[in-house]
Design an enzyme around this catalytic site. Sequence first.
Site, PDB file in Angstrom:
ATOM      1  N   ARG A  16       0.708  -1.190  -0.015  1.00  0.00           N
ATOM      2  CA  ARG A  16      -0.037   0.098   0.045  1.00  0.00           C
ATOM      3  C   ARG A  16       0.799   1.454   0.177  1.00  0.00           C
ATOM      4  O   ARG A  16       1.091   1.788  -1.114  1.00  0.00           O
ATOM      5  CB  ARG A  16      -1.013  -0.075   1.279  1.00  0.00           C
ATOM      6  N   ASP A  17       1.504   1.562   1.125  1.00  0.00           N
ATOM      7  CA  ASP A  17       2.390   2.850   1.220  1.00  0.00           C
ATOM      8  C   ASP A  17       3.276   2.793   0.156  1.00  0.00           C
ATOM      9  O   ASP A  17       3.930   3.582  -0.469  1.00  0.00           O
ATOM     10  CB  ASP A  17       2.961   3.123   2.691  1.00  0.00           C
ATOM     11  N   HIS A 208       8.868   7.280   8.262  1.00  0.00           N
ATOM     12  CA  HIS A 208       9.527   7.294   6.796  1.00  0.00           C
ATOM     13  C   HIS A 208      11.053   7.919   7.011  1.00  0.00           C
ATOM     14  O   HIS A 208      11.451   8.452   7.809  1.00  0.00           O
ATOM     15  CB  HIS A 208       8.808   8.393   5.940  1.00  0.00           C
ATOM     16  N   CYS A 239       4.073   9.210   0.596  1.00  0.00           N
ATOM     17  CA  CYS A 239       2.603   9.865   0.352  1.00  0.00           C
ATOM     18  C   CYS A 239       2.801  10.606  -1.048  1.00  0.00           C
ATOM     19  O   CYS A 239       3.643  11.700  -0.844  1.00  0.00           O
ATOM     20  CB  CYS A 239       2.068  10.537   1.482  1.00  0.00           C
TER      21      CYS A 239
HETATM   22  P1  HMG Z   1     -12.889  14.531  -3.502  1.00  0.00           P
HETATM   23  O1  HMG Z   1     -12.456  14.813  -4.796  1.00  0.00           O
HETATM   24  O2  HMG Z   1     -13.083  15.490  -2.663  1.00  0.00           O
HETATM   25  O3  HMG Z   1     -14.134  13.593  -3.444  1.00  0.00           O
HETATM   26  O4  HMG Z   1     -11.789  13.376  -2.859  1.00  0.00           O
HETATM   27  P2  HMG Z   1     -15.387  13.529  -4.295  1.00  0.00           P
HETATM   28  O5  HMG Z   1     -16.408  12.920  -3.328  1.00  0.00           O
HETATM   29  O6  HMG Z   1     -15.608  14.824  -4.909  1.00  0.00           O
HETATM   30  O7  HMG Z   1     -15.161  12.499  -5.217  1.00  0.00           O
HETATM   31  C1  HMG Z   1     -14.398  12.628  -6.445  1.00  0.00           C
HETATM   32  C2  HMG Z   1     -14.351  11.256  -7.365  1.00  0.00           C
HETATM   33  O8  HMG Z   1     -13.781  10.242  -6.539  1.00  0.00           O
HETATM   34  C3  HMG Z   1     -15.825  10.941  -7.656  1.00  0.00           C
HETATM   35  O9  HMG Z   1     -15.644  10.345  -8.997  1.00  0.00           O
HETATM   36  C4  HMG Z   1     -16.143   9.924  -6.702  1.00  0.00           C
HETATM   37  O10 HMG Z   1     -17.208   8.965  -7.121  1.00  0.00           O
HETATM   38  C5  HMG Z   1     -14.874   9.034  -6.393  1.00  0.00           C
HETATM   39  P3  HMG Z   1     -16.309  11.094 -10.299  1.00  0.00           P
HETATM   40  O11 HMG Z   1     -17.783  11.321  -9.888  1.00  0.00           O
HETATM   41  O12 HMG Z   1     -15.621  12.321 -10.357  1.00  0.00           O
HETATM   42  O13 HMG Z   1     -16.024  10.187 -11.375  1.00  0.00           O
HETATM   43  N1  HMG Z   1     -14.473   8.651  -5.130  1.00  0.00           N
HETATM   44  C6  HMG Z   1     -13.956   7.406  -5.127  1.00  0.00           C
HETATM   45  N2  HMG Z   1     -13.607   6.427  -6.036  1.00  0.00           N
HETATM   46  C7  HMG Z   1     -13.621   5.292  -5.334  1.00  0.00           C
HETATM   47  N3  HMG Z   1     -13.256   5.052  -3.963  1.00  0.00           N
HETATM   48  C8  HMG Z   1     -13.282   6.197  -2.889  1.00  0.00           C
HETATM   49  C9  HMG Z   1     -13.897   7.379  -3.361  1.00  0.00           C
HETATM   50  N4  HMG Z   1     -14.518   8.372  -3.013  1.00  0.00           N
HETATM   51  C10 HMG Z   1     -14.752   9.322  -3.967  1.00  0.00           C
HETATM   52  N5  HMG Z   1     -13.385   5.916  -1.821  1.00  0.00           N
HETATM   53  C11 HMG Z   1     -11.177  11.694  -1.661  1.00  0.00           C
HETATM   54  C12 HMG Z   1     -11.861  13.029  -1.628  1.00  0.00           C
HETATM   55  C13 HMG Z   1     -11.191  11.190  -0.026  1.00  0.00           C
HETATM   56  C14 HMG Z   1     -11.932  10.468  -2.295  1.00  0.00           C
HETATM   57  C15 HMG Z   1      -9.746  11.717  -2.180  1.00  0.00           C
HETATM   58  O14 HMG Z   1      -9.140  12.850  -1.678  1.00  0.00           O
HETATM   59  C16 HMG Z   1      -9.005  10.601  -2.157  1.00  0.00           C
HETATM   60  O15 HMG Z   1      -9.198   9.347  -2.459  1.00  0.00           O
HETATM   61  N6  HMG Z   1      -7.927  10.852  -1.167  1.00  0.00           N
HETATM   62  C17 HMG Z   1      -6.970   9.594  -0.875  1.00  0.00           C
HETATM   63  C18 HMG Z   1      -5.534   9.890  -0.752  1.00  0.00           C
HETATM   64  C19 HMG Z   1      -4.536   8.954  -0.377  1.00  0.00           C
HETATM   65  O16 HMG Z   1      -4.860   7.948  -0.890  1.00  0.00           O
HETATM   66  N7  HMG Z   1      -3.493   9.381   0.242  1.00  0.00           N
HETATM   67  C20 HMG Z   1      -2.341   8.495   0.596  1.00  0.00           C
HETATM   68  C21 HMG Z   1      -2.856   7.526   1.754  1.00  0.00           C
HETATM   69  S1  HMG Z   1      -2.589   8.290   3.375  1.00  0.00           S
HETATM   70  C22 HMG Z   1      -0.885   8.342   3.439  1.00  0.00           C
HETATM   71  O17 HMG Z   1      -0.251   7.725   2.590  1.00  0.00           O
HETATM   72  C23 HMG Z   1      -0.449   8.526   4.960  1.00  0.00           C
HETATM   73  C24 HMG Z   1       0.051   7.220   5.683  1.00  0.00           C
HETATM   74  O18 HMG Z   1       0.907   6.409   5.172  1.00  0.00           O
HETATM   75  C25 HMG Z   1       0.767   7.702   7.143  1.00  0.00           C
HETATM   76  C26 HMG Z   1       1.901   8.792   6.893  1.00  0.00           C
HETATM   77  O19 HMG Z   1       2.923   8.286   6.578  1.00  0.00           O
HETATM   78  O20 HMG Z   1       1.641   9.772   7.215  1.00  0.00           O
HETATM   79  C27 HMG Z   1      -1.386   6.443   6.130  1.00  0.00           C
HETATM   80 MG    MG Z   2       3.097   6.613   5.227  1.00  0.00          MG
END
Ligand code: HMG
Ligand code: MG
Length: 299
Positions: A16-17, A208, A239
């Site tokens: 994942r990450d 990280h 990220c």
């Molecule tokens: P948004 O644009 O505000 O959401 O994004 P929305 O509700 O307007 O939806 C946009 C589009 O995405 C729509 O599609 C939705 O249907 C679709 P369209 O109508 O345009 O075709 N959608 C989805 N599709 C699939 N699965 C879903 C989903 N939700 C909406 N769940 C949203 C908001 C949260 C969706 C977006 O910002 C997002 O997906 N963010 C994820 C970011 C991410 O994955 N970041 C990395 C993980 S965190 C990390 O790495 C940190 C960690 O490792 C710890 C650390 O190191 O800090 C954990």
């Molecule tokens: Mg991370």
Amino acid sequence: MFSLPKNATIIEVGPRDGLQNEGKLVQTEDKLQFISALQKAGFQEMELTSFVSPKWVPQMADSKDIVAGTEKMGRQFVLTPNERGINAALESGAQSLAVFVGVSNTFNQKNINKTTQESMAALKPLVLDLKKQNVFVRACISTAFYCPFEGAISPEATIDLCREFVDWGIDELSVADTIGMASPKESYDLFTKLINEFPEVLMTAHFHDTRRMALANIVSALQAGVTRFDTSAGGLGGCPFAPGATGNVATEDVVNMLHRMDIQTGIDIDLLCTAIEKIEPYVTNPVTTGMYTLYKNRL
Ligand code: HMG
Ligand code: MG
């Protein structure tokens, strides 16, 4: 006095990450081979994938197929940012979910398109419902030490955010140094406070290795009482929404260090390196971590 546990748990976050930030799309079958090889190396806990928007993170678009194609074994996390992600994850058969929020508002806006408060308001009913269904919930706390946009984060802000999750009944906190900036002293101080405040939840440290302080941070977190660590095979990852976030600390180097300190993990380093060999052809940068380099050179 230097006091150490006899065992530690490694949560492998490479699938994942590790892969979410990879520019080239990795085929689902190649990811599944990687996951299967990791399972053979002994991981009982792993982050498999994320049910996030494929527009935001294209590499995770095959999350349903990843869950379906993975042999059920131990605790397998999937990340879910919102109700849609939670529903899709549960429908796919996932039983352990990870929600994620940044302490820093600016980071959270860039990562999830909501302020931290908006995220928490949206997540609360969802998490309460998951706990009613007995789903294991892990809360990933990003930018717990530093934010790439806001700078230093106060320990009190991180603790307050963790407290909200603990009050909702979550099972685990994974507290992250998203951009690899924390020092061993900061790691010791924050994890000491967190363990004192929240003895009832599993406490995991997520480092990280951007500034090569992650191994030192793990030793100081061990000293604070942490026995659970998120790590990524080959040191892959980062990220996409945190500029400067390079890979997670490399699993093979952490496992080697722990074993050399007589702390058992249940992980076989040679088998772990064979898992890295499977994914290395599909990632942009060669893997140059200590234990993997020794393995490749058969030293
Ligand atoms: P948004 O644009 O505000 O959401 O994004 P929305 O509700 O307007 O939806 C946009 C589009 O995405 C729509 O599609 C939705 O249907 C679709 P369209 O109508 O345009 O075709 N959608 C989805 N599709 C699939 N699965 C879903 C989903 N939700 C909406 N769940 C949203 C908001 C949260 C969706 C977006 O910002 C997002 O997906 N963010 C994820 C970011 C991410 O994955 N970041 C990395 C993980 S965190 C990390 O790495 C940190 C960690 O490792 C710890 C650390 O190191 O800090 C954990
Ligand atoms: Mg991370």
